[in-house]
Design a protein around this motif. Structure first.
Motif, PDB file in Angstrom:
ATOM      1  N   ASP A  16      -1.953  -9.772  25.260  1.00 23.34           N
ATOM      2  CA  ASP A  16      -2.373  -9.615  23.701  1.00 23.34           C
ATOM      3  C   ASP A  16      -2.619 -11.284  23.377  1.00 23.34           C
ATOM      4  N   ASP A  17      -3.121 -11.255  22.377  1.00 25.64           N
ATOM      5  CA  ASP A  17      -3.507 -12.597  21.743  1.00 25.64           C
ATOM      6  C   ASP A  17      -2.396 -12.801  20.915  1.00 25.64           C
ATOM      7  N   LEU A  18      -1.393 -13.545  21.289  1.00 29.53           N
ATOM      8  CA  LEU A  18      -0.148 -13.792  20.496  1.00 29.53           C
ATOM      9  C   LEU A  18      -0.264 -14.625  19.201  1.00 29.53           C
ATOM     10  N   ASN A  19      -1.179 -15.485  19.238  1.00 34.56           N
ATOM     11  CA  ASN A  19      -1.561 -16.403  18.213  1.00 34.56           C
ATOM     12  C   ASN A  19      -2.036 -15.737  17.026  1.00 34.56           C
ATOM     13  N   ARG A  20      -2.819 -14.799  17.330  1.00 31.95           N
ATOM     14  CA  ARG A  20      -3.719 -13.967  16.569  1.00 31.95           C
ATOM     15  C   ARG A  20      -2.674 -12.946  15.612  1.00 31.95           C
ATOM     16  N   ILE A  21      -1.864 -12.384  16.647  1.00 28.71           N
ATOM     17  CA  ILE A  21      -0.652 -11.453  15.925  1.00 28.71           C
ATOM     18  C   ILE A  21       0.257 -12.276  15.147  1.00 28.71           C
ATOM     19  N   TYR A  22       0.614 -13.647  15.504  1.00 24.38           N
ATOM     20  CA  TYR A  22       1.352 -14.317  14.559  1.00 24.38           C
ATOM     21  C   TYR A  22       0.878 -14.737  13.197  1.00 24.38           C
ATOM     22  N   GLU A  23      -0.335 -15.066  13.340  1.00 27.18           N
ATOM     23  CA  GLU A  23      -0.792 -15.468  11.982  1.00 27.18           C
ATOM     24  C   GLU A  23      -1.016 -14.217  11.113  1.00 27.18           C
ATOM     25  N   ASP A  24      -1.507 -13.233  11.708  1.00 25.12           N
ATOM     26  CA  ASP A  24      -1.547 -12.084  10.756  1.00 25.12           C
ATOM     27  C   ASP A  24      -0.246 -11.692  10.288  1.00 25.12           C
ATOM     28  N   ILE A  25       0.763 -11.594  11.192  1.00 31.11           N
ATOM     29  CA  ILE A  25       1.916 -11.100  10.368  1.00 31.11           C
ATOM     30  C   ILE A  25       2.750 -12.286   9.442  1.00 31.11           C
ATOM     31  N   SER A  26       2.488 -13.501   9.774  1.00 38.11           N
ATOM     32  CA  SER A  26       3.214 -14.807   9.052  1.00 38.11           C
ATOM     33  C   SER A  26       2.403 -14.870   7.739  1.00 38.11           C
ATOM     34  N   THR A  27       0.913 -14.527   7.938  1.00 36.82           N
ATOM     35  CA  THR A  27       0.346 -14.676   6.761  1.00 36.82           C
ATOM     36  C   THR A  27       0.604 -13.492   5.531  1.00 36.82           C
ATOM     37  N   LEU A  28       1.001 -12.195   6.331  1.00 34.31           N
ATOM     38  CA  LEU A  28       1.295 -11.106   5.286  1.00 34.31           C
ATOM     39  C   LEU A  28       2.721 -11.370   4.759  1.00 34.31           C
ATOM     40  N   LEU A  29       3.399 -12.016   5.404  1.00 40.34           N
ATOM     41  CA  LEU A  29       4.834 -12.432   4.697  1.00 40.34           C
ATOM     42  C   LEU A  29       4.985 -13.417   3.628  1.00 40.34           C
ATOM     43  N   THR A  30       3.968 -14.529   3.878  1.00 38.10           N
ATOM     44  CA  THR A  30       3.776 -15.683   2.887  1.00 38.10           C
ATOM     45  C   THR A  30       2.786 -15.669   1.880  1.00 38.10           C
ATOM     46  N   ASP A  31       1.662 -14.594   1.925  1.00 38.48           N
ATOM     47  CA  ASP A  31       0.637 -14.483   0.919  1.00 38.48           C
ATOM     48  C   ASP A  31       0.864 -13.394   0.165  1.00 38.48           C
ATOM     49  N   GLN A  32       1.994 -13.188  -0.490  1.00 38.34           N
ATOM     50  CA  GLN A  32       2.121 -11.840  -1.326  1.00 38.34           C
ATOM     51  C   GLN A  32       1.631 -12.171  -2.581  1.00 38.34           C
ATOM     52  N   PRO A  33       1.130 -10.990  -3.272  1.00 39.42           N
ATOM     53  CA  PRO A  33       0.764 -11.083  -4.650  1.00 39.42           C
ATOM     54  C   PRO A  33       1.720 -11.386  -5.490  1.00 39.42           C
ATOM     55  N   GLU A  34       1.660 -12.293  -6.586  1.00 36.33           N
ATOM     56  CA  GLU A  34       2.645 -12.799  -7.729  1.00 36.33           C
ATOM     57  C   GLU A  34       3.556 -11.672  -8.127  1.00 36.33           C
ATOM     58  N   ASN A  35       4.780 -11.623  -8.294  1.00 40.56           N
ATOM     59  CA  ASN A  35       5.636 -10.699  -8.868  1.00 40.56           C
ATOM     60  C   ASN A  35       5.571  -9.380  -8.081  1.00 40.56           C
ATOM     61  N   GLU A  36       5.360  -9.212  -7.006  1.00 45.69           N
ATOM     62  CA  GLU A  36       5.332  -8.060  -6.241  1.00 45.69           C
ATOM     63  C   GLU A  36       6.224  -8.277  -5.136  1.00 45.69           C
ATOM     64  N   LEU A  37       7.022  -7.254  -4.631  1.00 46.94           N
ATOM     65  CA  LEU A  37       7.701  -7.304  -3.376  1.00 46.94           C
ATOM     66  C   LEU A  37       7.301  -6.408  -2.151  1.00 46.94           C
ATOM     67  N   LEU A  38       7.266  -6.857  -1.040  1.00 45.51           N
ATOM     68  CA  LEU A  38       6.834  -5.995  -0.012  1.00 45.51           C
ATOM     69  C   LEU A  38       7.873  -4.902   0.287  1.00 45.51           C
ATOM     70  N   GLU A  39       7.506  -3.839   0.590  1.00 47.79           N
ATOM     71  CA  GLU A  39       8.195  -2.692   1.069  1.00 47.79           C
ATOM     72  C   GLU A  39       7.887  -2.379   2.706  1.00 47.79           C
ATOM     73  N   ILE A  40       8.732  -3.199   3.214  1.00 52.65           N
ATOM     74  CA  ILE A  40       8.389  -3.249   4.853  1.00 52.65           C
ATOM     75  C   ILE A  40       9.269  -2.487   5.694  1.00 52.65           C
ATOM     76  N   GLU A  41       8.443  -1.606   6.601  1.00 53.42           N
ATOM     77  CA  GLU A  41       9.201  -0.782   7.741  1.00 53.42           C
ATOM     78  C   GLU A  41       8.784  -1.231   9.183  1.00 53.42           C
ATOM     79  N   PHE A  42       9.390  -0.782   9.862  1.00 48.64           N
ATOM     80  CA  PHE A  42       9.253  -1.147  11.408  1.00 48.64           C
ATOM     81  C   PHE A  42       8.528   0.242  12.140  1.00 48.64           C
ATOM     82  N   LEU A  43       7.662   0.303  12.816  1.00 47.87           N
ATOM     83  CA  LEU A  43       7.034   1.276  13.703  1.00 47.87           C
ATOM     84  C   LEU A  43       7.356   1.236  15.070  1.00 47.87           C
ATOM     85  N   GLY A  44       7.955   2.271  15.722  1.00 43.97           N
ATOM     86  CA  GLY A  44       8.429   2.381  17.108  1.00 43.97           C
ATOM     87  C   GLY A  44       7.132   2.487  17.831  1.00 43.97           C
ATOM     88  N   LYS A  45       7.341   2.835  19.187  1.00 41.26           N
ATOM     89  CA  LYS A  45       6.720   3.297  20.032  1.00 41.26           C
ATOM     90  C   LYS A  45       5.793   4.488  19.992  1.00 41.26           C
TER      91      LYS A  45
END
Length: 337
Positions: A16-45
């Motif tokens: 897999d393209d690890l850099n692309r995966i990293y950019e997508d997830i890191s951007t998701l965590l750092t570019d949140q809409p103002e005054n909104e909290l993410l509700e994060i869950e993990f998915l298994g296999k």
């Protein structure tokens, strides 16, 4: 290191393209809409995503496959080492790396301390301090309130939040303690019952703003009645009641709460230890009258009669009376006047 990894993960690390995966997830965590909290869950296999799809999102609800997070973690760790070797702390991209590291491992102390150094460095500039501080608080609160069992009770994350609130004070930015206890601490307490780390943070918030003790006690009472087996929230409720500065209001509210708890305990036959530790603790504070104290002893005797296997000293009528009368007077002096 590679010997401990699942063969499937090793195969994807190469394919897999690890850099692309990293950019997508890191951007998701750092570019949140103002005054909104993410509700994060993990998915298994059991919930695979299509190639190129690194997470699912519906509004503030986010689901990230564990495999994708592991892949992003490897890239983030390499980036953190690179920043450490270069000695540069002013690059904002390091915030992306530490965000991924803390999502993967909430006890990653190096990542948390790096975020502290980065935040202090950023605040030394001329930017809008309140906006910078609230963005960091938003990220931490998203981790603490998401459906992530380890994160909601993480000592590192709660310690980082406490440190962050000291910066809020230093920069004259107000944080509503009632809002935080209701929307952060209580949510974390729901996600992870008996979350003493979260309720210890609530004590920190209330100790800094004791004028909020009365409305906080009312909010926490409702939480306790919905989570009556959680001793951590009951313990905090005692603390909140005793923090009410006005003696008349403190006594009135305490009497009202005890009456409600006694009625519900009697009606629903609550015999669990958490509720009765709360009632015992309140009984020795001197905040309830003799009549209510006798009601406490009577209901205690009634419930003990239907659970005879519980023979602990304080749960018997005479044991409860002796214990409470022994400590009642000595505890009155510990209640704020």
């Amino acid at each position: 290191m590679t010997r401990s990894l699942d063969k499937d993960i090793l195969a994807h690390l190469k394919a897999d393209d690890l850099n692309r995966i990293y950019e997508d997830i890191s951007t998701l965590l750092t570019d949140q809409p103002e005054n909104e909290l993410l509700e994060i869950e993990f998915l298994g296999k059991s919930h695979p995503l299509q190639p190129g799809v690194n997470y699912l999102r519906d509004g503030t609800a986010v689901a990230i496959p564990k495999l994708r997070l592991a892949q992003a973690f490897f890239v983030a760790r390499q980036k953190l080492k690179g920043y450490q070797n270069s000695g540069s702390i002013n690059d904002s991209k390091i915030g992306h790396a530490t965000a991924v590291l803390l999502l993967m491992d909430p006890e990653h102390l190096t990542a948390a301390n790096t975020r502290k150094r980065l935040l202090i460095s950023t605040l030394e500039g001329n930017g809008p301090h309140e906006s910078i501080l609230r963005r960091e608080k938003q990220f931490v609160d998203s981790l603490l309130t998401s459906r992530l069992h380890r994160h909601t009770k993480s000592p590192v994350l709660w310690s980082h939040r406490r440190w962050l609130l000291h910066l809020f004070v230093a920069h004259d930015v107000f944080v509503d303690p009632q809002h935080d206890i209701k929307n952060i601490v209580m949510v974390a307490g729901t996600r992870h019952p008996r979350n003493y780390t979260a309720w210890h943070h609530a004590r920190f918030l209330l100790d800094r703003h004791p004028t909020f003790a009365e409305p906080v006690a009312i909010d926490v009472k409702d939480f306790c009645l919905k989570n009556h087996t959680d001793i951590s929230c009951w313990s905090f409720l005692v603390h909140a009641i005793c923090k009410i500065e006005n003696k008349e209001n403190r006594t009135k509210l305490c009497s009202s709460i005890v009456a409600e708890v006694l009625h519900i305990s009697d009606s629903l036959r609550w015999t669990n230890e958490s509720v009765w530790v709360f009632l015992r603790s309140i009984a020795v504070t001197g905040l309830i009258g003799d009549q209510q104290f006798e009601s406490f002893l009577a209901i205690n005797e009634k419930l003990v009669s239907i659970t005879p296997e519980d023979s602990s000293q304080w749960r018997t009528l005479e044991g409860a009376r002796r214990w409470c009368e022994k400590y009642r007077l000595s505890s009155e002096s510990n209640v704020a006047e």
